[in-house]
Motif scaffolding. Sequence first.
Motif, PDB file in Angstrom:
ATOM      1  N   CYS A  66      -0.711 -32.708  37.452  1.00 60.07           N
ATOM      2  CA  CYS A  66      -1.218 -33.660  38.441  1.00 60.07           C
ATOM      3  C   CYS A  66      -1.384 -32.989  39.803  1.00 60.07           C
ATOM      4  CB  CYS A  66      -0.270 -34.852  38.537  1.00 60.07           C
ATOM      5  SG  CYS A  66      -0.829 -36.150  39.648  1.00 60.07           S
ATOM      6  N   ASP A  67      -0.440 -32.114  40.152  1.00 60.53           N
ATOM      7  CA  ASP A  67      -0.524 -31.417  41.437  1.00 60.53           C
ATOM      8  C   ASP A  67      -1.733 -30.493  41.494  1.00 60.53           C
ATOM      9  OD1 ASP A  67       1.743 -32.674  42.346  1.00 60.53           O
ATOM     10  OD2 ASP A  67       3.089 -30.987  41.931  1.00 60.53           O
ATOM     11  N   GLN A  68      -1.997 -29.781  40.394  1.00 58.40           N
ATOM     12  CA  GLN A  68      -3.165 -28.914  40.351  1.00 58.40           C
ATOM     13  C   GLN A  68      -4.451 -29.726  40.535  1.00 58.40           C
ATOM     14  OE1 GLN A  68      -2.322 -27.135  36.479  1.00 58.40           O
ATOM     15  NE2 GLN A  68      -2.301 -25.089  37.413  1.00 58.40           N
ATOM     16  N   LYS A  69      -4.556 -30.808  39.796  1.00 59.21           N
ATOM     17  CA  LYS A  69      -5.770 -31.626  39.862  1.00 59.21           C
ATOM     18  C   LYS A  69      -5.995 -32.156  41.275  1.00 59.21           C
ATOM     19  CE  LYS A  69      -6.076 -35.887  38.263  1.00 59.21           C
ATOM     20  NZ  LYS A  69      -6.228 -37.075  37.395  1.00 59.21           N
ATOM     21  N   THR A  70      -4.943 -32.679  41.894  1.00 61.52           N
ATOM     22  CA  THR A  70      -5.057 -33.238  43.234  1.00 61.52           C
ATOM     23  C   THR A  70      -5.482 -32.174  44.242  1.00 61.52           C
ATOM     24  OG1 THR A  70      -3.351 -34.875  42.748  1.00 61.52           O
ATOM     25  CG2 THR A  70      -3.825 -34.458  45.063  1.00 61.52           C
ATOM     26  N   GLY A  75      -8.265 -33.547  47.488  1.00 63.75           N
ATOM     27  CA  GLY A  75      -7.884 -34.890  47.911  1.00 63.75           C
ATOM     28  C   GLY A  75      -8.941 -35.934  47.644  1.00 63.75           C
ATOM     29  N   GLY A  76      -9.882 -35.603  46.746  1.00 60.47           N
ATOM     30  CA  GLY A  76     -10.941 -36.550  46.397  1.00 60.47           C
ATOM     31  C   GLY A  76     -12.165 -36.460  47.273  1.00 60.47           C
ATOM     32  N   THR A  77     -12.183 -35.513  48.221  1.00 53.44           N
ATOM     33  CA  THR A  77     -13.348 -35.401  49.106  1.00 53.44           C
ATOM     34  C   THR A  77     -14.585 -34.932  48.346  1.00 53.44           C
ATOM     35  OG1 THR A  77     -12.584 -33.182  49.707  1.00 53.44           O
ATOM     36  CG2 THR A  77     -11.986 -34.983  51.182  1.00 53.44           C
ATOM     37  N   TYR A  78     -14.409 -33.938  47.473  1.00 54.90           N
ATOM     38  CA  TYR A  78     -15.522 -33.464  46.640  1.00 54.90           C
ATOM     39  C   TYR A  78     -14.942 -32.999  45.310  1.00 54.90           C
ATOM     40  CZ  TYR A  78     -19.611 -30.938  44.964  1.00 54.90           C
ATOM     41  OH  TYR A  78     -20.671 -30.505  44.198  1.00 54.90           O
ATOM     42  N   ILE A  79     -15.049 -33.834  44.308  1.00 50.76           N
ATOM     43  CA  ILE A  79     -14.316 -33.602  43.058  1.00 50.76           C
ATOM     44  C   ILE A  79     -14.811 -32.382  42.295  1.00 50.76           C
ATOM     45  CG2 ILE A  79     -13.707 -36.031  42.827  1.00 50.76           C
ATOM     46  CD1 ILE A  79     -15.867 -36.256  40.653  1.00 50.76           C
ATOM     47  N   HIS A  80     -16.076 -31.981  42.474  1.00 47.61           N
ATOM     48  CA  HIS A  80     -16.611 -30.900  41.647  1.00 47.61           C
ATOM     49  C   HIS A  80     -16.108 -29.521  42.053  1.00 47.61           C
ATOM     50  CE1 HIS A  80     -19.004 -33.523  39.260  1.00 47.61           C
ATOM     51  NE2 HIS A  80     -19.668 -33.978  40.293  1.00 47.61           N
ATOM     52  N   ARG A  81     -15.392 -29.423  43.160  1.00 48.07           N
ATOM     53  CA  ARG A  81     -14.780 -28.140  43.511  1.00 48.07           C
ATOM     54  C   ARG A  81     -13.677 -27.782  42.506  1.00 48.07           C
ATOM     55  NH1 ARG A  81     -10.225 -28.070  46.916  1.00 48.07           N
ATOM     56  NH2 ARG A  81     -11.104 -26.564  48.373  1.00 48.07           N
ATOM     57  N   ILE A  82     -13.229 -28.765  41.708  1.00 46.63           N
ATOM     58  CA  ILE A  82     -12.213 -28.503  40.696  1.00 46.63           C
ATOM     59  C   ILE A  82     -12.718 -27.505  39.652  1.00 46.63           C
ATOM     60  CG2 ILE A  82     -12.842 -30.430  39.155  1.00 46.63           C
ATOM     61  CD1 ILE A  82      -9.881 -30.853  38.603  1.00 46.63           C
ATOM     62  N   LYS A  83     -14.022 -27.496  39.386  1.00 46.37           N
ATOM     63  CA  LYS A  83     -14.571 -26.538  38.424  1.00 46.37           C
ATOM     64  C   LYS A  83     -14.353 -25.111  38.919  1.00 46.37           C
ATOM     65  CE  LYS A  83     -18.619 -27.138  36.625  1.00 46.37           C
ATOM     66  NZ  LYS A  83     -20.056 -27.425  36.386  1.00 46.37           N
ATOM     67  N   THR A  84     -14.690 -24.879  40.174  1.00 45.73           N
ATOM     68  CA  THR A  84     -14.571 -23.539  40.737  1.00 45.73           C
ATOM     69  C   THR A  84     -13.116 -23.099  40.797  1.00 45.73           C
ATOM     70  OG1 THR A  84     -16.542 -23.988  42.069  1.00 45.73           O
ATOM     71  CG2 THR A  84     -15.203 -22.090  42.695  1.00 45.73           C
ATOM     72  N   LEU A  85     -12.244 -23.990  41.237  1.00 48.16           N
ATOM     73  CA  LEU A  85     -10.832 -23.637  41.364  1.00 48.16           C
ATOM     74  C   LEU A  85     -10.161 -23.428  40.017  1.00 48.16           C
ATOM     75  CD1 LEU A  85      -9.908 -25.722  44.470  1.00 48.16           C
ATOM     76  CD2 LEU A  85      -9.163 -23.376  44.077  1.00 48.16           C
ATOM     77  N   SER A  86     -10.566 -24.180  39.016  1.00 53.91           N
ATOM     78  CA  SER A  86      -9.980 -23.981  37.686  1.00 53.91           C
ATOM     79  C   SER A  86     -10.377 -22.629  37.121  1.00 53.91           C
ATOM     80  CB  SER A  86     -10.401 -25.107  36.737  1.00 53.91           C
ATOM     81  OG  SER A  86     -11.797 -25.092  36.523  1.00 53.91           O
ATOM     82  N   GLN A  87     -11.618 -22.190  37.375  1.00 54.32           N
ATOM     83  CA  GLN A  87     -12.052 -20.886  36.887  1.00 54.32           C
ATOM     84  C   GLN A  87     -11.380 -19.758  37.674  1.00 54.32           C
ATOM     85  OE1 GLN A  87     -16.286 -20.527  36.405  1.00 54.32           O
ATOM     86  NE2 GLN A  87     -16.146 -18.584  35.319  1.00 54.32           N
ATOM     87  N   LEU A 189     -20.471 -26.336  53.044  1.00 50.42           N
ATOM     88  CA  LEU A 189     -21.768 -26.977  52.804  1.00 50.42           C
ATOM     89  C   LEU A 189     -21.607 -28.464  52.524  1.00 50.42           C
ATOM     90  CD1 LEU A 189     -24.815 -26.379  52.546  1.00 50.42           C
ATOM     91  CD2 LEU A 189     -24.453 -26.141  50.083  1.00 50.42           C
ATOM     92  N   TYR A 190     -20.585 -28.837  51.751  1.00 49.05           N
ATOM     93  CA  TYR A 190     -20.396 -30.259  51.440  1.00 49.05           C
ATOM     94  C   TYR A 190     -20.043 -31.056  52.692  1.00 49.05           C
ATOM     95  CZ  TYR A 190     -19.118 -34.527  49.054  1.00 49.05           C
ATOM     96  OH  TYR A 190     -19.062 -35.833  48.650  1.00 49.05           O
ATOM     97  N   LEU A 191     -19.261 -30.448  53.577  1.00 46.76           N
ATOM     98  CA  LEU A 191     -18.907 -31.119  54.822  1.00 46.76           C
ATOM     99  C   LEU A 191     -20.154 -31.424  55.652  1.00 46.76           C
ATOM    100  CD1 LEU A 191     -16.470 -32.066  56.548  1.00 46.76           C
ATOM    101  CD2 LEU A 191     -16.521 -29.820  57.656  1.00 46.76           C
ATOM    102  N   LEU A 192     -21.135 -30.546  55.587  1.00 42.70           N
ATOM    103  CA  LEU A 192     -22.372 -30.722  56.355  1.00 42.70           C
ATOM    104  C   LEU A 192     -23.363 -31.676  55.698  1.00 42.70           C
ATOM    105  CD1 LEU A 192     -23.110 -27.031  57.420  1.00 42.70           C
ATOM    106  CD2 LEU A 192     -22.576 -28.933  58.966  1.00 42.70           C
ATOM    107  N   THR A 193     -23.392 -31.672  54.363  1.00 42.49           N
ATOM    108  CA  THR A 193     -24.487 -32.345  53.664  1.00 42.49           C
ATOM    109  C   THR A 193     -24.076 -33.508  52.772  1.00 42.49           C
ATOM    110  OG1 THR A 193     -24.355 -30.889  51.725  1.00 42.49           O
ATOM    111  CG2 THR A 193     -25.711 -30.143  53.593  1.00 42.49           C
TER     112      THR A 193
END
Length: 265
Positions: A66-70, A75-87, A189-193
Amino acid sequence: MTDRQAKNDLLYLVYGDNEVYYKQAYFSILTALNCLNVSNLVRICVLTEKPEFFKKLPVFVEKLTCDQKTEWMGGGTYIHRIKTLSQIYWMKKYKSNTAFIDTDTWFIKSPEHIFSFVNNDSSVMYEYESDVKASLPSLCHKVKDHEFSLGDGRKLNFQEGQLWNSGVIGLSFDNRSLLDDALSLIDKLYLLTNEYVTEQLVVGEVIRQNTNLQGCRNVLYHYYGADLLFINDKISVFLKENVNKDVAGQASLTATFPYGRCGKK
């Protein structure tokens, strides 16, 4: 280098409570097994919150905490960054060439074909989709007055970039630092767009600027959009009807699965 070259990990990430994604991954793995037959060159791996779902499959499974996922979802701001971090996590821990595979896929050829194009000079994503100018004019407008740099200081111009589908991301272990570059740019980029496709745009551009980037649609099919509900229903029926068969039997039946209007006619 001999030992490293033998470590080719096909990585699935499955989390959350929606069983559809677990069924997608299970089916995709069955198709990979059917095409792979016996191989010492590719290891199928699953990073998941529910390891028990994959206990019958001959795959390497690690529990996603759960800690890794969070943390990885920001923190839910951009969920798809989980793909990059998991790799990033996987490549750092297991020191393998790694191909991240989205769950909504099925294999047409052996996964070994993906890794035949993964080396220090070459990388793999699913396929080229379009130029950024053509598909993301709003993003181009938002970033026109901002600078983006790679880790070595080179400038990256997203307005002149390409959009690659990230249903597959295959990188050599020696190119793992490219994902660190990508992560910092994803957040900026996500923060900007606030753009949904930020992850695939950034990862594709960082990899393309540093390696020879190739598509692999001839190896597997990535279904999404209008095909998604159609194929999800068929997978659910398939797994229910064949639940009592052994894994080899299930895998062999994927060759006659009713793919219908999707990528395999």
